[in-house]
Design a protein around this motif. Sequence first.
Motif, short mmCIF file in Angstrom:
data_model
loop_
_atom_site.label_atom_id
_atom_site.label_comp_id
_atom_site.label_asym_id
_atom_site.label_seq_id
_atom_site.Cartn_x
_atom_site.Cartn_y
_atom_site.Cartn_z
N LEU A 147 0.82 -1.21 0.00
CA LEU A 147 0.00 0.00 0.00
C LEU A 147 0.86 1.26 0.00
O LEU A 147 0.51 2.27 -0.60
N ARG A 148 1.99 1.21 0.66
CA ARG A 148 2.89 2.36 0.69
C ARG A 148 3.49 2.62 -0.69
O ARG A 148 3.61 3.77 -1.11
N GLN A 149 3.83 1.57 -1.41
CA GLN A 149 4.36 1.73 -2.76
C GLN A 149 3.29 2.33 -3.68
O GLN A 149 3.60 3.16 -4.53
N ILE A 150 2.06 1.87 -3.52
CA ILE A 150 0.97 2.42 -4.35
C ILE A 150 0.77 3.91 -4.04
O ILE A 150 0.61 4.73 -4.94
N ALA A 151 0.81 4.26 -2.76
CA ALA A 151 0.61 5.65 -2.37
C ALA A 151 1.76 6.54 -2.84
O ALA A 151 1.56 7.72 -3.13
N ASP A 152 2.95 5.99 -2.91
CA ASP A 152 4.11 6.77 -3.33
C ASP A 152 4.25 6.86 -4.85
O ASP A 152 5.07 7.63 -5.35
N SER A 153 3.46 6.09 -5.56
CA SER A 153 3.60 6.07 -7.02
C SER A 153 2.54 6.95 -7.67
O SER A 153 1.74 7.61 -7.02
N TRP A 154 2.50 6.92 -9.00
CA TRP A 154 1.55 7.69 -9.76
C TRP A 154 0.16 7.06 -9.75
O TRP A 154 -0.81 7.68 -10.18
N VAL A 155 0.04 5.84 -9.22
CA VAL A 155 -1.25 5.16 -9.18
C VAL A 155 -2.25 5.94 -8.34
O VAL A 155 -3.43 6.03 -8.69
N LEU A 156 -1.80 6.51 -7.26
CA LEU A 156 -2.69 7.30 -6.40
C LEU A 156 -3.25 8.50 -7.17
O LEU A 156 -4.45 8.79 -7.09
N LEU A 157 -2.42 9.15 -7.94
CA LEU A 157 -2.88 10.28 -8.76
C LEU A 157 -3.88 9.82 -9.80
O LEU A 157 -4.91 10.47 -10.01
N VAL A 158 -3.63 8.70 -10.43
CA VAL A 158 -4.55 8.17 -11.43
C VAL A 158 -5.90 7.82 -10.80
O VAL A 158 -6.95 8.13 -11.37
N MET A 159 -5.88 7.20 -9.64
CA MET A 159 -7.13 6.86 -8.96
C MET A 159 -7.91 8.11 -8.56
O MET A 159 -9.13 8.16 -8.68
N PHE A 160 -7.20 9.14 -8.12
CA PHE A 160 -7.86 10.40 -7.75
C PHE A 160 -8.48 11.06 -8.98
O PHE A 160 -9.61 11.56 -8.92
N LEU A 161 -7.77 11.06 -10.09
CA LEU A 161 -8.32 11.64 -11.32
C LEU A 161 -9.52 10.85 -11.83
O LEU A 161 -10.48 11.43 -12.33
N PHE A 162 -9.48 9.53 -11.67
CA PHE A 162 -10.63 8.71 -12.04
C PHE A 162 -11.83 9.06 -11.16
O PHE A 162 -12.95 9.19 -11.65
N PHE A 163 -11.60 9.24 -9.87
CA PHE A 163 -12.67 9.62 -8.94
C PHE A 163 -13.27 10.96 -9.35
O PHE A 163 -14.51 11.11 -9.39
N LEU A 164 -12.44 11.94 -9.67
CA LEU A 164 -12.96 13.24 -10.11
C LEU A 164 -13.74 13.11 -11.41
O LEU A 164 -14.76 13.77 -11.60
#
Length: 54
Positions: free
Chosen positions: A7-24
Amino acid sequence: MDTYSLLRQIADSWVLLVMFLFFLGVIVWVLRPGSSKLHEDIANIPLRNDSPRE
């Protein structure tokens, strides 16, 4: 690899940004101007009474 590290690797990567943009994107899609009629129709489904109860 334990769950925290994954989970820390996911949060530190670009995946978190992609998930946030998908949510928006989903929020914008739901609140778009042309969708109010569709949402109103769906909201009234429980109130429809197609067949009388006996």
